[in-house]
Design a protein around this motif. Structure first.
Motif, short mmCIF file in Angstrom:
data_model
loop_
_atom_site.label_atom_id
_atom_site.label_comp_id
_atom_site.label_asym_id
_atom_site.label_seq_id
_atom_site.Cartn_x
_atom_site.Cartn_y
_atom_site.Cartn_z
N VAL A 1 -7.84 1.04 5.73
CA VAL A 1 -6.87 -0.01 6.03
C VAL A 1 -7.28 -0.70 7.33
CG1 VAL A 1 -5.29 1.58 7.24
CG2 VAL A 1 -4.40 -0.56 6.30
N GLY A 2 -7.17 -2.02 7.34
CA GLY A 2 -7.40 -2.81 8.54
C GLY A 2 -6.09 -3.48 8.92
N VAL B 1 -0.79 4.06 2.56
CA VAL B 1 -1.49 3.01 3.28
C VAL B 1 -0.75 2.68 4.57
CG1 VAL B 1 -2.18 0.58 3.19
CG2 VAL B 1 -2.53 2.06 1.20
N THR B 2 0.57 2.55 4.50
CA THR B 2 1.33 2.19 5.71
C THR B 2 1.32 3.32 6.74
OG1 THR B 2 3.38 2.80 4.62
CG2 THR B 2 2.79 0.47 4.60
N VAL C 1 -13.08 -0.01 -0.41
CA VAL C 1 -11.78 -0.62 -0.67
C VAL C 1 -11.04 -0.69 0.66
CG1 VAL C 1 -9.60 -0.47 -1.94
CG2 VAL C 1 -11.73 0.36 -3.00
N SER C 2 -10.67 -1.90 1.05
CA SER C 2 -9.96 -2.12 2.32
C SER C 2 -8.60 -2.72 2.03
CB SER C 2 -10.75 -3.08 3.22
OG SER C 2 -12.03 -2.58 3.51
N MET C 3 -7.57 -2.04 2.48
CA MET C 3 -6.22 -2.57 2.38
C MET C 3 -5.96 -3.40 3.64
SD MET C 3 -5.49 -1.35 -0.54
CE MET C 3 -3.79 -1.87 -0.67
N ALA C 4 -5.43 -4.61 3.46
CA ALA C 4 -5.20 -5.53 4.57
C ALA C 4 -3.73 -5.52 4.93
CB ALA C 4 -5.65 -6.93 4.15
N GLY D 1 5.04 0.04 2.31
CA GLY D 1 4.96 1.41 1.80
C GLY D 1 3.68 1.71 1.09
N LEU D 2 3.51 1.17 -0.10
CA LEU D 2 2.38 1.46 -0.94
C LEU D 2 2.10 2.94 -0.98
CD1 LEU D 2 -0.10 -1.47 -0.34
CD2 LEU D 2 1.38 -1.08 -2.27
N ARG D 3 3.08 3.67 -1.41
CA ARG D 3 2.96 5.12 -1.51
C ARG D 3 2.49 5.49 -2.92
NH1 ARG D 3 5.26 6.32 3.03
NH2 ARG D 3 7.12 5.28 3.69
N ALA D 4 1.61 6.43 -2.98
CA ALA D 4 1.19 6.93 -4.27
C ALA D 4 2.29 7.80 -4.86
CB ALA D 4 -0.09 7.75 -4.11
#
Length: 155
Positions: free
Chosen positions: A10-11, A44-45, A81-84, A149-152
């Motif tokens: 994550v960036g 991610v968060t 894979v980069s989450m923005a 959030g973006l929780r699995a």
């Protein structure tokens, strides 16, 4: 053990009240956004909050992290894979909390970004603001709607 084929990170674009963004000067000579790889089982968060704290000393909450895109490219045979994400609510003053990696953190106006930029940071910045004149290798971009959030969830 199997060889990994992908990495997930994550960036974080951190904006101050003047609209500037936070960039760190890596010992390798590139400027980069705060961020890094997700730990196993981490959202991610949560990774954005942790990386921001570990690298800069800034504190924020998961509810204040907005994930807006997923980018992916290839480097050295590995899918990256980069989450923005963007953060505008935080506490503290940035410090080089990991001086072995980042020499300094600097607030930069969006139209006066230092260079060279770390490739994933450049990709994230142009996904955020497509009009920015930043040269970088292409990345595939998928927008994320409602990215808090973006929780699995277990399958």
């Amino acid at each position: 053990m199997p060889t990994p084929h992908a990495t997930l990170g994550v960036g974080v674009i951190v904006r101050d009240s003047a609209g500037r963004i936070l960039l760190g000067l890596h010992h390798g000579g590139t400027w980069e956004l705060p961020g890094g790889k997700l730990d196993p089982g981490e959202s991610v968060t949560a990774a954005a909050v942790r990386e921001l704290r570990e690298e800069t000393g800034l504190r924020t909450h998961e509810r204040d992290v907005t994930v807006f895109a997923m980018l992916h490219d290839e480097t050295g045979g590995l899918t990256r894979v980069s989450m923005a994400a963007v953060v505008t609510v935080y506490d503290g003053v940035p410090v080089a909390a990991e001086p072995e990696l980042i020499r300094e953190w600097r607030w930069a106006p969006v139209d006066e970004l230092p260079s060279p930029l770390f490739v994933p940071s450049a990709q994230i910045l142009t996904a955020w603001r497509p009009g920015l004149d930043i040269d970088h290798p292409p990345a595939h971009r998928l927008p994320v709607a409602g990215g808090h959030g973006l929780r699995a969830t277990p399958a």
